[in-house]
Design a protein around this motif. Sequence first.
Motif, short mmCIF file in Angstrom:
data_model
loop_
_atom_site.label_atom_id
_atom_site.label_comp_id
_atom_site.label_asym_id
_atom_site.label_seq_id
_atom_site.Cartn_x
_atom_site.Cartn_y
_atom_site.Cartn_z
N GLN A 233 -43.07 54.76 -13.63
CA GLN A 233 -44.03 54.29 -12.63
C GLN A 233 -43.90 55.08 -11.33
N LYS A 234 -42.66 55.30 -10.91
CA LYS A 234 -42.42 56.06 -9.69
C LYS A 234 -42.94 57.48 -9.82
N LEU A 235 -42.70 58.08 -10.97
CA LEU A 235 -43.16 59.44 -11.22
C LEU A 235 -44.68 59.51 -11.20
N LEU A 236 -45.32 58.55 -11.82
CA LEU A 236 -46.79 58.50 -11.84
C LEU A 236 -47.35 58.35 -10.43
N GLU A 237 -46.73 57.48 -9.62
CA GLU A 237 -47.17 57.30 -8.24
C GLU A 237 -47.01 58.59 -7.44
N LEU A 238 -45.90 59.27 -7.62
CA LEU A 238 -45.67 60.52 -6.91
C LEU A 238 -46.67 61.60 -7.32
N GLU A 239 -46.99 61.64 -8.61
CA GLU A 239 -47.98 62.61 -9.08
C GLU A 239 -49.35 62.31 -8.48
N GLN A 240 -49.70 61.03 -8.36
CA GLN A 240 -50.97 60.65 -7.75
C GLN A 240 -50.99 61.04 -6.27
N LYS A 241 -49.87 60.84 -5.59
CA LYS A 241 -49.79 61.22 -4.17
C LYS A 241 -49.93 62.73 -4.01
N VAL A 242 -49.31 63.48 -4.89
CA VAL A 242 -49.42 64.94 -4.84
C VAL A 242 -50.86 65.37 -5.03
N LEU A 243 -51.55 64.79 -6.00
CA LEU A 243 -52.95 65.12 -6.24
C LEU A 243 -53.81 64.78 -5.02
N LEU A 244 -53.54 63.64 -4.40
CA LEU A 244 -54.29 63.24 -3.21
C LEU A 244 -54.04 64.22 -2.06
N LEU A 245 -52.79 64.59 -1.86
CA LEU A 245 -52.45 65.53 -0.79
C LEU A 245 -53.06 66.90 -1.04
N GLU A 246 -53.09 67.34 -2.28
CA GLU A 246 -53.72 68.62 -2.61
C GLU A 246 -55.22 68.58 -2.32
#
Length: 59
Positions: free
Chosen positions: A7-20
């Motif tokens: 779950q943490k990894l998925l949230e971080l990946e979503q944050k990375v996509l949003l920041l990109e």
Amino acid sequence: MPKSKDQKLLELEQKVLLLEKQKKELEKKVEQADKKAIFFDMMIDIAEKEFKIPIRKKY
């Protein structure tokens, strides 16, 4: 209940996509602002030549 590693990894990946996405949008805005500044500079140059009046301050 604590979040799992997945779950943490998925949230971080979503944050990375949003920041990109945000970065891409900001880069586009900067490019547009640069083009706008160049355009206004050209307009001032043309106005100074056509009307023979100083628009920019001379330091």
